[in-house]
Write a protein that holds these residues in place. Structure first.
Motif, PDB file in Angstrom:
ATOM      1  N   ARG A  27      -8.719  34.634  18.762  1.00  0.00           N
ATOM      2  CA  ARG A  27      -8.930  35.696  17.769  1.00  0.00           C
ATOM      3  C   ARG A  27      -8.320  37.001  18.267  1.00  0.00           C
ATOM      4  NH1 ARG A  27     -12.131  39.647  17.668  1.00  0.00           N
ATOM      5  NH2 ARG A  27     -13.608  38.826  19.189  1.00  0.00           N
ATOM      6  N   ASP A  28      -8.542  37.289  19.541  1.00  0.00           N
ATOM      7  CA  ASP A  28      -7.951  38.499  20.128  1.00  0.00           C
ATOM      8  C   ASP A  28      -6.422  38.400  20.154  1.00  0.00           C
ATOM      9  OD1 ASP A  28     -10.415  39.713  20.552  1.00  0.00           O
ATOM     10  OD2 ASP A  28     -10.556  39.062  22.644  1.00  0.00           O
ATOM     11  N   MET A  32      -7.185  39.888  15.424  1.00  0.00           N
ATOM     12  CA  MET A  32      -8.110  39.796  14.305  1.00  0.00           C
ATOM     13  C   MET A  32      -9.495  40.249  14.786  1.00  0.00           C
ATOM     14  SD  MET A  32      -9.055  36.402  12.033  1.00  0.00           S
ATOM     15  CE  MET A  32      -7.512  36.353  11.136  1.00  0.00           C
ATOM     16  N   THR A  33     -10.172  41.020  13.972  1.00  0.00           N
ATOM     17  CA  THR A  33     -11.514  41.452  14.335  1.00  0.00           C
ATOM     18  C   THR A  33     -12.519  40.342  14.043  1.00  0.00           C
ATOM     19  OG1 THR A  33     -12.062  42.364  12.158  1.00  0.00           O
ATOM     20  CG2 THR A  33     -10.934  43.849  13.733  1.00  0.00           C
ATOM     21  N   GLN A  34     -13.700  40.475  14.629  1.00  0.00           N
ATOM     22  CA  GLN A  34     -14.763  39.505  14.342  1.00  0.00           C
ATOM     23  C   GLN A  34     -15.112  39.549  12.858  1.00  0.00           C
ATOM     24  OE1 GLN A  34     -17.863  40.643  17.142  1.00  0.00           O
ATOM     25  NE2 GLN A  34     -17.467  38.785  18.332  1.00  0.00           N
ATOM     26  N   ASP A  35     -15.130  40.717  12.285  1.00  0.00           N
ATOM     27  CA  ASP A  35     -15.457  40.848  10.878  1.00  0.00           C
ATOM     28  C   ASP A  35     -14.419  40.143   9.998  1.00  0.00           C
ATOM     29  OD1 ASP A  35     -17.237  41.886   8.847  1.00  0.00           O
ATOM     30  OD2 ASP A  35     -15.662  43.333   8.343  1.00  0.00           O
ATOM     31  N   GLN A  36     -13.139  40.301  10.339  1.00  0.00           N
ATOM     32  CA  GLN A  36     -12.081  39.650   9.558  1.00  0.00           C
ATOM     33  C   GLN A  36     -12.197  38.127   9.629  1.00  0.00           C
ATOM     34  OE1 GLN A  36      -8.835  41.612  11.578  1.00  0.00           O
ATOM     35  NE2 GLN A  36      -8.343  42.856   9.776  1.00  0.00           N
ATOM     36  N   LEU A  37     -12.444  37.603  10.829  1.00  0.00           N
ATOM     37  CA  LEU A  37     -12.571  36.154  10.965  1.00  0.00           C
ATOM     38  C   LEU A  37     -13.814  35.654  10.234  1.00  0.00           C
ATOM     39  CD1 LEU A  37     -11.664  33.425  12.007  1.00  0.00           C
ATOM     40  CD2 LEU A  37     -12.715  33.978  14.235  1.00  0.00           C
ATOM     41  N   ALA A  38     -14.904  36.378  10.364  1.00  0.00           N
ATOM     42  CA  ALA A  38     -16.137  35.981   9.672  1.00  0.00           C
ATOM     43  C   ALA A  38     -15.916  35.930   8.160  1.00  0.00           C
ATOM     44  CB  ALA A  38     -17.272  36.939  10.024  1.00  0.00           C
ATOM     45  N   GLY A  42     -16.174  32.808   5.580  1.00  0.00           N
ATOM     46  CA  GLY A  42     -17.293  32.871   4.651  1.00  0.00           C
ATOM     47  C   GLY A  42     -18.647  32.856   5.347  1.00  0.00           C
ATOM     48  N   ILE A  43     -18.694  33.433   6.550  1.00  0.00           N
ATOM     49  CA  ILE A  43     -19.943  33.507   7.300  1.00  0.00           C
ATOM     50  C   ILE A  43     -20.224  34.964   7.656  1.00  0.00           C
ATOM     51  CG2 ILE A  43     -19.722  31.175   8.248  1.00  0.00           C
ATOM     52  CD1 ILE A  43     -18.799  32.453  10.913  1.00  0.00           C
ATOM     53  N   SER A  44     -21.411  35.217   8.157  1.00  0.00           N
ATOM     54  CA  SER A  44     -21.751  36.588   8.532  1.00  0.00           C
ATOM     55  C   SER A  44     -21.110  36.958   9.871  1.00  0.00           C
ATOM     56  CB  SER A  44     -23.269  36.757   8.636  1.00  0.00           C
ATOM     57  OG  SER A  44     -23.769  36.055   9.764  1.00  0.00           O
ATOM     58  N   PHE A  45     -20.936  38.242  10.049  1.00  0.00           N
ATOM     59  CA  PHE A  45     -20.426  38.789  11.303  1.00  0.00           C
ATOM     60  C   PHE A  45     -21.338  38.347  12.456  1.00  0.00           C
ATOM     61  CE2 PHE A  45     -20.959  42.382  14.278  1.00  0.00           C
ATOM     62  CZ  PHE A  45     -19.670  42.480  14.775  1.00  0.00           C
ATOM     63  N   GLN A  46     -22.652  38.362  12.219  1.00  0.00           N
ATOM     64  CA  GLN A  46     -23.612  37.986  13.249  1.00  0.00           C
ATOM     65  C   GLN A  46     -23.462  36.519  13.638  1.00  0.00           C
ATOM     66  OE1 GLN A  46     -24.347  39.651  10.463  1.00  0.00           O
ATOM     67  NE2 GLN A  46     -25.264  41.598  11.095  1.00  0.00           N
ATOM     68  N   GLN A  47     -23.202  35.656  12.653  1.00  0.00           N
ATOM     69  CA  GLN A  47     -23.019  34.228  12.959  1.00  0.00           C
ATOM     70  C   GLN A  47     -21.782  34.025  13.823  1.00  0.00           C
ATOM     71  OE1 GLN A  47     -25.013  31.519  12.368  1.00  0.00           O
ATOM     72  NE2 GLN A  47     -23.559  30.498  13.679  1.00  0.00           N
ATOM     73  N   LEU A  48     -20.710  34.727  13.511  1.00  0.00           N
ATOM     74  CA  LEU A  48     -19.508  34.607  14.329  1.00  0.00           C
ATOM     75  C   LEU A  48     -19.784  35.091  15.745  1.00  0.00           C
ATOM     76  CD1 LEU A  48     -16.550  33.785  14.512  1.00  0.00           C
ATOM     77  CD2 LEU A  48     -15.980  36.166  14.049  1.00  0.00           C
TER      78      LEU A  48
END
Length: 140
Positions: A27-28, A32-38, A42-48
């Motif tokens: 991802r890095d 890509m940010t965690q938010d973008q990947l999440a 279709g999942i939450s930022f917290q789940q990622l």
């Protein structure tokens, strides 16, 4: 990497943590940010975050989605893992050589990865079958 030992099959173990690190690294690498990947998954930022910290295990289907979004084959997440640590042998250990998989081909084609990610987001089995039928019809 230590051998896989896990008395609770639902709890993440050393291999799960290794895969989680590879997800974060790729991802890095694609910036890509965690938010973008999440959002793409279709999942939450917290789940990622839980996936990347190895708190939650990543299912095979989710790992496939992640590989498509990040532009790598699913095998990327296991590079460096020694199968013998788990009492297994790899194809190369048996002299069969590495073979190109359909998953690698999909991961290398941006249009195919978009299609796979969108398809994986369809919850209804009936709608998934309709999508398959439509793509087959368009391919003819």
């Amino acid at each position: 990497m230590p051998a896989r030992e896990n008395s609770n099959p639902r709890k993440a173990d050393d291999l799960d943590h290794f895969v989680a690190q590879r997800v974060r690294r790729q991802r890095d690498a694609v910036d890509m940010t965690q938010d973008q990947l999440a959002q793409a998954l279709g999942i939450s930022f917290q789940q990622l975050q839980k996936y990347e910290r190895g708190v939650n295990r990543i299912s095979a289907s989710r790992l496939f989605q992640i590989s498509c979004v990040l532009g790598v084959g699913p095998e990327y997440f296991f590079e460096g893992v020694d199968p013998s640590q788990y009492g297994l042998s790899s194809k190369s250990d048996r002299g069969e050589g590495a073979q190109s998989s359909i998953l690698s081909l999909i991961a290398q084609n941006p249009d195919a990865t978009d299609l796979v990610v969108a398809f994986a987001a369809i919850k209804s089995p009936k709608q998934r079958q309709k999508a398959i039928d439509l793509v087959k019809l368009l391919a003819d």
